[in-house]
Motif scaffolding. Structure first.
Motif, PDB file in Angstrom:
ATOM      1  N   LEU A  82      33.741   8.654 106.580  1.00 52.31           N
ATOM      2  CA  LEU A  82      34.063   8.005 107.847  1.00 52.31           C
ATOM      3  C   LEU A  82      32.833   7.858 108.730  1.00 52.31           C
ATOM      4  O   LEU A  82      32.741   6.911 109.522  1.00 52.31           O
ATOM      5  N   SER A  83      31.893   8.791 108.633  1.00 52.50           N
ATOM      6  CA  SER A  83      30.685   8.708 109.449  1.00 52.50           C
ATOM      7  C   SER A  83      29.957   7.395 109.206  1.00 52.50           C
ATOM      8  O   SER A  83      29.558   6.698 110.140  1.00 52.50           O
ATOM      9  N   ILE A  84      29.775   7.074 107.927  1.00 45.68           N
ATOM     10  CA  ILE A  84      29.069   5.846 107.566  1.00 45.68           C
ATOM     11  C   ILE A  84      29.882   4.621 107.970  1.00 45.68           C
ATOM     12  O   ILE A  84      29.362   3.657 108.536  1.00 45.68           O
ATOM     13  N   THR A  85      31.177   4.657 107.699  1.00 44.54           N
ATOM     14  CA  THR A  85      32.030   3.511 107.997  1.00 44.54           C
ATOM     15  C   THR A  85      32.081   3.216 109.488  1.00 44.54           C
ATOM     16  O   THR A  85      31.974   2.055 109.915  1.00 44.54           O
ATOM     17  N   PHE A  86      32.238   4.261 110.312  1.00 42.27           N
ATOM     18  CA  PHE A  86      32.322   4.057 111.756  1.00 42.27           C
ATOM     19  C   PHE A  86      31.066   3.385 112.302  1.00 42.27           C
ATOM     20  O   PHE A  86      31.135   2.435 113.085  1.00 42.27           O
ATOM     21  N   VAL A  87      29.894   3.911 111.894  1.00 49.40           N
ATOM     22  CA  VAL A  87      28.645   3.384 112.442  1.00 49.40           C
ATOM     23  C   VAL A  87      28.387   1.961 111.946  1.00 49.40           C
ATOM     24  O   VAL A  87      27.915   1.101 112.700  1.00 49.40           O
ATOM     25  N   MET A  88      28.699   1.679 110.687  1.00 45.51           N
ATOM     26  CA  MET A  88      28.495   0.332 110.160  1.00 45.51           C
ATOM     27  C   MET A  88      29.477  -0.654 110.794  1.00 45.51           C
ATOM     28  O   MET A  88      29.129  -1.815 111.037  1.00 45.51           O
ATOM     29  N   ARG A  89      30.692  -0.218 111.078  1.00 43.59           N
ATOM     30  CA  ARG A  89      31.642  -1.095 111.749  1.00 43.59           C
ATOM     31  C   ARG A  89      31.162  -1.438 113.142  1.00 43.59           C
ATOM     32  O   ARG A  89      31.300  -2.578 113.611  1.00 43.59           O
ATOM     33  N   ALA A  90      30.583  -0.434 113.834  1.00 44.99           N
ATOM     34  CA  ALA A  90      30.061  -0.696 115.176  1.00 44.99           C
ATOM     35  C   ALA A  90      28.923  -1.709 115.128  1.00 44.99           C
ATOM     36  O   ALA A  90      28.681  -2.423 116.100  1.00 44.99           O
ATOM     37  N   GLY A  91      28.197  -1.762 113.996  1.00 38.90           N
ATOM     38  CA  GLY A  91      27.120  -2.720 113.828  1.00 38.90           C
ATOM     39  C   GLY A  91      27.572  -4.043 113.239  1.00 38.90           C
ATOM     40  O   GLY A  91      26.727  -4.867 112.873  1.00 38.90           O
ATOM     41  N   SER A  92      28.890  -4.246 113.115  1.00 38.92           N
ATOM     42  CA  SER A  92      29.478  -5.506 112.639  1.00 38.92           C
ATOM     43  C   SER A  92      29.065  -5.845 111.214  1.00 38.92           C
ATOM     44  O   SER A  92      28.857  -7.010 110.867  1.00 38.92           O
ATOM     45  N   TRP A  93      28.950  -4.815 110.348  1.00 34.19           N
ATOM     46  CA  TRP A  93      28.662  -5.076 108.946  1.00 34.19           C
ATOM     47  C   TRP A  93      29.930  -5.552 108.248  1.00 34.19           C
ATOM     48  O   TRP A  93      31.040  -5.221 108.640  1.00 34.19           O
ATOM     49  N   SER A  94      29.752  -6.328 107.194  1.00 30.85           N
ATOM     50  CA  SER A  94      30.900  -6.883 106.478  1.00 30.85           C
ATOM     51  C   SER A  94      31.613  -5.787 105.696  1.00 30.85           C
ATOM     52  O   SER A  94      31.025  -4.750 105.350  1.00 30.85           O
ATOM     53  N   ALA A  95      32.888  -6.031 105.398  1.00 34.87           N
ATOM     54  CA  ALA A  95      33.683  -5.066 104.650  1.00 34.87           C
ATOM     55  C   ALA A  95      33.113  -4.847 103.256  1.00 34.87           C
ATOM     56  O   ALA A  95      33.122  -3.726 102.730  1.00 34.87           O
ATOM     57  N   THR A  96      32.595  -5.919 102.638  1.00 34.37           N
ATOM     58  CA  THR A  96      32.019  -5.791 101.292  1.00 34.37           C
ATOM     59  C   THR A  96      30.801  -4.871 101.302  1.00 34.37           C
ATOM     60  O   THR A  96      30.655  -3.992 100.447  1.00 34.37           O
ATOM     61  N   THR A  97      29.935  -5.061 102.289  1.00 33.53           N
ATOM     62  CA  THR A  97      28.744  -4.214 102.386  1.00 33.53           C
ATOM     63  C   THR A  97      29.125  -2.769 102.636  1.00 33.53           C
ATOM     64  O   THR A  97      28.552  -1.842 102.034  1.00 33.53           O
ATOM     65  N   MET A  98      30.090  -2.539 103.518  1.00 30.13           N
ATOM     66  CA  MET A  98      30.520  -1.171 103.806  1.00 30.13           C
ATOM     67  C   MET A  98      31.088  -0.503 102.560  1.00 30.13           C
ATOM     68  O   MET A  98      30.829   0.679 102.296  1.00 30.13           O
ATOM     69  N   ASN A  99      31.855  -1.248 101.776  1.00 30.78           N
ATOM     70  CA  ASN A  99      32.423  -0.680 100.548  1.00 30.78           C
ATOM     71  C   ASN A  99      31.334  -0.341  99.535  1.00 30.78           C
ATOM     72  O   ASN A  99      31.403   0.697  98.856  1.00 30.78           O
ATOM     73  N   LEU A 100      30.320  -1.198  99.420  1.00 25.37           N
ATOM     74  CA  LEU A 100      29.231  -0.931  98.482  1.00 25.37           C
ATOM     75  C   LEU A 100      28.437   0.309  98.901  1.00 25.37           C
ATOM     76  O   LEU A 100      28.095   1.152  98.062  1.00 25.37           O
ATOM     77  N   ILE A 101      28.140   0.406 100.198  1.00 21.65           N
ATOM     78  CA  ILE A 101      27.399   1.571 100.693  1.00 21.65           C
ATOM     79  C   ILE A 101      28.231   2.837 100.490  1.00 21.65           C
ATOM     80  O   ILE A 101      27.711   3.886 100.071  1.00 21.65           O
ATOM     81  N   ASN A 102      29.507   2.752 100.783  1.00 13.50           N
ATOM     82  CA  ASN A 102      30.377   3.919 100.620  1.00 13.50           C
ATOM     83  C   ASN A 102      30.487   4.329  99.152  1.00 13.50           C
ATOM     84  O   ASN A 102      30.524   5.524  98.831  1.00 13.50           O
ATOM     85  N   PHE A 103      30.506   3.349  98.258  1.00 11.78           N
ATOM     86  CA  PHE A 103      30.567   3.671  96.824  1.00 11.78           C
ATOM     87  C   PHE A 103      29.279   4.355  96.374  1.00 11.78           C
ATOM     88  O   PHE A 103      29.308   5.314  95.593  1.00 11.78           O
ATOM     89  N   GLY A 104      28.144   3.859  96.882  1.00 15.05           N
ATOM     90  CA  GLY A 104      26.879   4.520  96.557  1.00 15.05           C
ATOM     91  C   GLY A 104      26.855   5.947  97.047  1.00 15.05           C
ATOM     92  O   GLY A 104      26.369   6.852  96.355  1.00 15.05           O
ATOM     93  N   TYR A 105      27.389   6.171  98.260  1.00 12.41           N
ATOM     94  CA  TYR A 105      27.467   7.539  98.774  1.00 12.41           C
ATOM     95  C   TYR A 105      28.398   8.391  97.926  1.00 12.41           C
ATOM     96  O   TYR A 105      28.106   9.557  97.631  1.00 12.41           O
ATOM     97  N   ALA A 106      29.521   7.812  97.499  1.00  8.35           N
ATOM     98  CA  ALA A 106      30.495   8.565  96.702  1.00  8.35           C
ATOM     99  C   ALA A 106      29.905   9.046  95.388  1.00  8.35           C
ATOM    100  O   ALA A 106      30.324  10.082  94.845  1.00  8.35           O
ATOM    101  N   LEU A 107      28.924   8.323  94.852  1.00 14.49           N
ATOM    102  CA  LEU A 107      28.323   8.697  93.572  1.00 14.49           C
ATOM    103  C   LEU A 107      27.339   9.858  93.688  1.00 14.49           C
ATOM    104  O   LEU A 107      26.951  10.436  92.667  1.00 14.49           O
ATOM    105  N   MET A 108      26.927  10.206  94.901  1.00 11.34           N
ATOM    106  CA  MET A 108      25.914  11.252  95.071  1.00 11.34           C
ATOM    107  C   MET A 108      26.391  12.612  94.573  1.00 11.34           C
ATOM    108  O   MET A 108      25.638  13.370  93.961  1.00 11.34           O
TER     109      MET A 108
END
Length: 317
Positions: free
Chosen positions: A186-212
């Motif tokens: 949620l930390s990443i999603t909240f900040v990226m949403r505040a920056g008006s990033w697209s849903a696709t980009t947020m999902n890709l970044i979140n997936f990369g984080y999930a793989l860590m």
């Protein structure tokens, strides 16, 4: 069950939990109070797992109290500096991302506006929605979740000595990680949403984080295979102590701010904390005692027993 199979299953579940956390804002109403209750419950669980599971297992596995406690000390310092440098482990305030809920939430007695239980002061960041802000949170949380992967791999490997039952699954450590992953995502999603990033980009970044976390598990698991038996137990014990420090630091970062900043809902938050702590205790009942847990394991370095003074002859008394 083979330990590698256990880790594979855990990898899939942790990735799913991280992706779920990133999607939570679109699935449910994340009010400030609900976030605090979730953090209190998970914080209580992680505190119990760190103190009652990881640290004792580290001592039993390594045979050295100094090694396990030293690892715990290093883990606490590591997480402190990760939070300090990257501002990781701070979830954006729900009120800022969901203004329609702000009026309802501010009916309570708020002493501060805060993120993830912390006071949300602006210390010189001219653009809090800049790419550097979410990138710093992403890097900090990625390092944190790599450590989680090492912790889980060490816990599952240490549990290999148990002959049967849930003790072989290191279920307490897994629950502490998998339940906290949605909050981190949620930390990443909240900040990226505040920056008006697209849903696709947020999902890709979140997936990369999930793989860590799986990456940390795989690296540690295969690194152990290159070590001599005499070193394996020391490394696993030190890693478990280190993970205990990480869990303790994270849980206290979630819990302690509630005492100062949340005079409202104190019974609700305290009950959630107690529930999480009792869950960690209950999980311990499903596992064998730490001495029994490792009694069938190969020889390892032992703590030198306390030497009792020899009895003096009667003529010298």
């Amino acid at each position: 069950m083979d330990q590698f199979v256990v880790l594979t299953v855990y990898c899939g579940l942790i990735v799913a939990a991280s992706m779920l956390g990133g999607a939570l804002p679109t699935m449910m109403r994340l009010t400030h109070t609900r976030m605090q209750v979730m953090m209190s419950g998970v914080g209580g669980l992680m505190l119990g797992v760190g103190v009652l599971h990881l640290l004792p297992h580290g001592v039993a596995e390594s045979g050295s109290i100094d090694l396990a406690v030293g690892g715990m000390f290093a883990g606490i310092l590591t997480m402190f500096f990760l939070m300090r440098v990257f501002h990781a482990h701070q979830h954006a305030p729900v009120e800022q991302d969901y203004p329609e809920f702000a009026a309802e939430e501010h009916d309570h007695d708020h002493d501060h506006q805060h993120a993830h239980g912390h006071c949300d002061h602006d210390h010189g960041d001219p653009n809090p929605n800049s790419v550097w802000r979410w990138l710093g949170i992403f890097l900090g949380l990625s390092l944190h979740t790599l450590i989680d992967g090492v912790a889980l791999a060490a816990a599952v490997e240490a549990a290999a000595h148990v002959e049967s039952g849930l003790g072989r699954l290191a279920i307490g450590v897994f629950l502490g990680i998998v339940l906290h992953k949605p909050l981190d995502a949620l930390s990443i999603t909240f900040v990226m949403r505040a920056g008006s990033w697209s849903a696709t980009t947020m999902n890709l970044i979140n997936f990369g984080y999930a793989l860590m976390c799986p990456i940390g598990m795989v690296l540690f698991y295969f690194a152990l295979g290159t070590l001599d038996v005499s070193w394996r137990h020391a490394v696993i014990g030190g890693a478990l102590g280190y993970a205990a420090g990480v869990f303790i630091c994270i849980s206290l970062a979630d819990i302690l701010p509630e005492i100062q900043f949340h005079s409202h809902d104190k019974w609700k938050l305290s009950s959630a904390l107690l529930f999480g702590a009792l869950l960690a205790v209950a999980i311990g009942w499903l596992e064998p005692p730490h001495t029994q847990r490792h009694q069938t394991s190969p020889a390892r370095a032992q703590v030198a027993p306390l030497a009792l003074p020899a009895e003096r002859p009667a003529s010298e008394r």
